[in-house]
Design a protein around this motif. Structure first.
Motif, mmCIF file in Angstrom:
data_model
loop_
_atom_site.group_PDB
_atom_site.id
_atom_site.type_symbol
_atom_site.label_atom_id
_atom_site.label_comp_id
_atom_site.label_asym_id
_atom_site.label_seq_id
_atom_site.Cartn_x
_atom_site.Cartn_y
_atom_site.Cartn_z
ATOM 1 N N SER A 110 -8.086 4.489 -10.417
ATOM 2 C CA SER A 110 -7.650 4.803 -9.057
ATOM 3 C C SER A 110 -6.296 5.495 -9.028
ATOM 4 N N TYR A 111 -5.764 5.872 -10.215
ATOM 5 C CA TYR A 111 -4.456 6.510 -10.269
ATOM 6 C C TYR A 111 -4.620 8.030 -10.361
ATOM 7 N N LEU A 424 -7.923 7.765 -0.319
ATOM 8 C CA LEU A 424 -7.908 6.347 -0.651
ATOM 9 C C LEU A 424 -9.147 5.620 -0.159
ATOM 10 N N ARG A 457 -14.082 2.277 -2.707
ATOM 11 C CA ARG A 457 -13.053 2.640 -3.684
ATOM 12 C C ARG A 457 -12.693 1.499 -4.620
ATOM 13 N N SER A 459 -10.688 -1.031 -4.136
ATOM 14 C CA SER A 459 -9.224 -1.117 -4.173
ATOM 15 C C SER A 459 -8.698 -1.681 -2.869
ATOM 16 N N SER A 461 -5.205 -1.109 -0.508
ATOM 17 C CA SER A 461 -4.090 -0.172 -0.359
ATOM 18 C C SER A 461 -3.202 -0.564 0.803
ATOM 19 N N CYS A 462 -1.968 -0.134 0.705
ATOM 20 C CA CYS A 462 -1.013 -0.250 1.807
ATOM 21 C C CYS A 462 -0.569 1.160 2.175
ATOM 22 N N ILE A 463 -0.716 1.528 3.455
ATOM 23 C CA ILE A 463 -0.260 2.833 3.922
ATOM 24 C C ILE A 463 0.682 2.643 5.098
ATOM 25 N N GLU A 469 0.512 6.804 1.266
ATOM 26 C CA GLU A 469 0.204 5.657 0.422
ATOM 27 C C GLU A 469 1.494 4.994 -0.051
ATOM 28 N N TRP A 471 1.222 1.735 -1.772
ATOM 29 C CA TRP A 471 0.712 1.262 -3.054
ATOM 30 C C TRP A 471 -0.791 1.063 -2.979
ATOM 31 N N THR A 472 -1.413 1.038 -4.152
ATOM 32 C CA THR A 472 -2.848 0.772 -4.273
ATOM 33 C C THR A 472 -3.079 -0.039 -5.537
ATOM 34 N N ARG A 512 3.179 -6.352 -4.905
ATOM 35 C CA ARG A 512 1.742 -6.428 -5.212
ATOM 36 C C ARG A 512 1.379 -7.522 -6.214
#
Length: 570
Positions: A110-111, A424, A457, A459, A461-463, A469, A471-472, A512
């Motif tokens: 996911s990077y 994302l 995904r 995953s 995430s924080c948006i 984004e 973090w994910t 995280r």
């Protein structure tokens, strides 16, 4: 671990230019041929190259590192991967045919990292090269090998010992060595996390994968799925049950063949810490009819639980473990969120509407209606998932390329449209769950965060409210997600369910860091979760091994300066 340490230290000596933290994508154009170099610090996940048009142009599965495996191999006709340098190379020989100008993206799991190829560079430059992912001088290259060789001689024994010791204490995925295992391949006898096993099946479609939720108990032994008493030593390749030797001898399956696995020698330990047992206390269990298909649930202020049933078009209201009443709906509900007091918001995607209900003692009264077709910026968007905080709604709206998140005030007026960057999430209609966290006293349009559980995904995430984004993190089969506004002792404010893992995780919203709140044996296949802040109650929707549905009610003991006792009203 040894590879990553040597590589990072080698980079320092040889003077490599930096890129993004996990992935570095660079280009070279020679004789009308485009060459993309995707380098990662430790190659363990699948690599994908995305064309500027948004399609996957080429990919390479996660490598399986063996003692005598090749250091370089060809994933496809135009992709070569080198396990020694951790560089995956894509070659596009006819740049005019494929229209390569624009932004290319390379992902490692996911990077991502991206690079733009301007049109003028394709027409005006016969040969261009970007070396920032490579060593700058021959001396730097020599320094790299000399330095890594010296470090290898000194530390290799220590690092190898540590790695073997760690393997004896915990069991992570054999491919990425990062996420907790949830499946085992009966052909390879290797363990895979939920991110890596679909990739393995893609390239080896005839292999059989067996899901082993037992690993989330954080216990040393995998027990027989039949008797639950003896250690499992076999797996049936047909029904995929893990069995002890005795049960395996009496097991009958039409085309099934038992395969002996060395499961009893695996000490199964999670890299993710398990929380203390006194941090959460089970109060009671509510049984749900099997014909109910839950699309969301919410606590209201008096501690009653409201469940949305999109199979029967109903709202089902529980008081503790007892069914209080059922309210019939005119349409199929798709998402639900608590608002204020005894109010809840329910989305009806096919009608382009959101209804706000006040839950009384014996009924659900419609108090407000938000009609997307009457709003200029919403008229073509269907509402799906929804979340509410401090007089603001965020709604998953639209599908496919039109998919986005919209911010509304509590009367339903459109405030802004949030387009999520970096792909994302996939907007497929209620395939994400959201938790809104607005900053108290801040800018009501920009000061806040949205925590997204993205099933497609794999995953969380924080948006921010601009779509950036923050973090994910990867997570297998994420489902329900809630934010705890109060200060917690564990410093973890996000609670998220993972269905495939049969676990509930806690995350710190800033760094995280995570731990396991509930695991296999406590919850099975959790989907939706709800939280009551005033009384620190947590409700989890689960499905048992016999396919029965339950709501598990817990008292959550992680809130600072709270006296914990059951304050639910009679």
């Amino acid at each position: 671990m040894a590879t990553s340490v040597l590589f990072v230290l080698g980079l320092f000596v040889s003077g490599l230019n930096g890129c993004k933290e996990n992935v570095c994508l660079k280009k070279e154009i020679v004789n009308r041929t485009l060459i993309l170099y995707c380098r990662v610090y430790e190659l363990g996940l699948s690599i994908e190259f995305h064309h500027p048009k948004g399609v996957v142009f080429g990919d390479c599965p996660a490598p399986i590192r063996k003692k005598n495996s090749k250091l370089a191999f060809r994933c496809d006709n135009n992709i070569i991967q080198n396990l020694k340098t951790n560089i995956t190379t894509l070659t596009v020989e006819d740049i005019d045919k494929y229209n390569v100008s624009g932004e290319w993206i390379c992902t490692h799991g996911s990077y991502p990292d991206a690079i733009t190829i301007p049109v003028y560079e394709l027409h005006n430059v016969q040969s261009s090269k970007d070396d920032s992912c490579k060593t700058q001088t021959t001396a730097g290259l020599m320094g790299f090998f000399i330095f890594t060789t010296l470090v290898s001689v000194v530390f290799n024994g220590v690092l190898l010992w540590k790695r073997r010791t760690r393997r004896a204490e915990e069991e992570a995925c054999d491919t990425c060595d990062t996420l907790l295992t949830c499946t085992i391949c009966t052909m390879c006898e290797k363990l895979y996390c939920g991110i890596c096993f679909p990739v393995h099946l893609k390239y080896y479609p005839y292999h059989t994968m067996c899901r082993i939720e037992h690993f989330f108990t954080c216990k040393d032994v995998v027990y027989c799925k039949n008797c639950s008493e003896k250690t499992a030593t076999n797996v049936c390749k047909e029904c995929r049950r893990v069995l002890c030797r005795f049960c395996g001898n009496t097991h009958k399956c039409n085309r099934g063949k038992l395969k002996e696995l060395n499961l009893e020698l695996r000490r199964v330990r999670s890299k993710t810490k398990q929380c203390n047992a006194d941090e959460i206390e089970h109060i009671e269990t509510c049984e749900i009819s099997t014909d109910v298909r839950i699309c969301g649930m919410a606590f209201i202020s008096d501690c009653r639980i409201v469940v949305g049933d999109n199979n029967n078009h109903k709202l089902v209201i529980f008081k503790g473990k007892n069914l209080e009443f059922v309210h019939d709906l005119d349409y199929e509900p798709r998402g639900m969120a608590p608002v204020t007091g005894n109010e809840i918001a329910v989305t009806f995607a096919d009608q382009y509407k959101i209804h706000i209900y006040n839950i009384t003692n014996k009924d659900a009264e419609l108090t407000r209606l938000i009609n997307f077709k009457e709003e200029k910026y919403l008229e073509k968007l269907k509402p799906f998932s929804i979340s509410y905080d401090k007089n603001r709604f965020v709604v998953e709206a639209g599908e496919g390329e039109d998919g986005c998140i919209v911010l509304l005030d509590d009367e339903g007026a459109w405030l802004k449209t949030i387009h999520i960057k970096n792909n994302l999430v996939h907007f497929c209609g209620h395939t994400i769950r959201m938790a809104l966290d607005m900053v108290r006293g801040g800018d009501t349009l920009n000061d806040g965060h949205i925590f997204i559980s993205a099933m497609s995904r794999k995953s969380v995430s924080c948006i921010d409210l601009k779509g950036n984004e923050i973090w994910t993190i990867p997570l297998t089969d994420p489902r329900g997600i809630v934010v705890i506004q109060e200060e917690t002792k564990s410093k973890k404010n996000i609670i998220v369910a993972s269905k495939a893992c049969s676990a509930i995780f806690r995350l710190n919203r800033n760094d995280r860091k995570d731990d396991v709140l509930l695991a296999k044996g406590d919850v099975i296949y959790p989907r939706y979760i709800a939280y009551h802040a005033e009384n620190s109650l947590l409700c989890v929707h689960v499905t048992t091994d016999t396919h029965e549905q339950q709501l598990l009610l817990y008292s959550y003991h992680d809130i600072v300066n709270v006296s914990y006792h059951d304050e639910r009203k009679d």
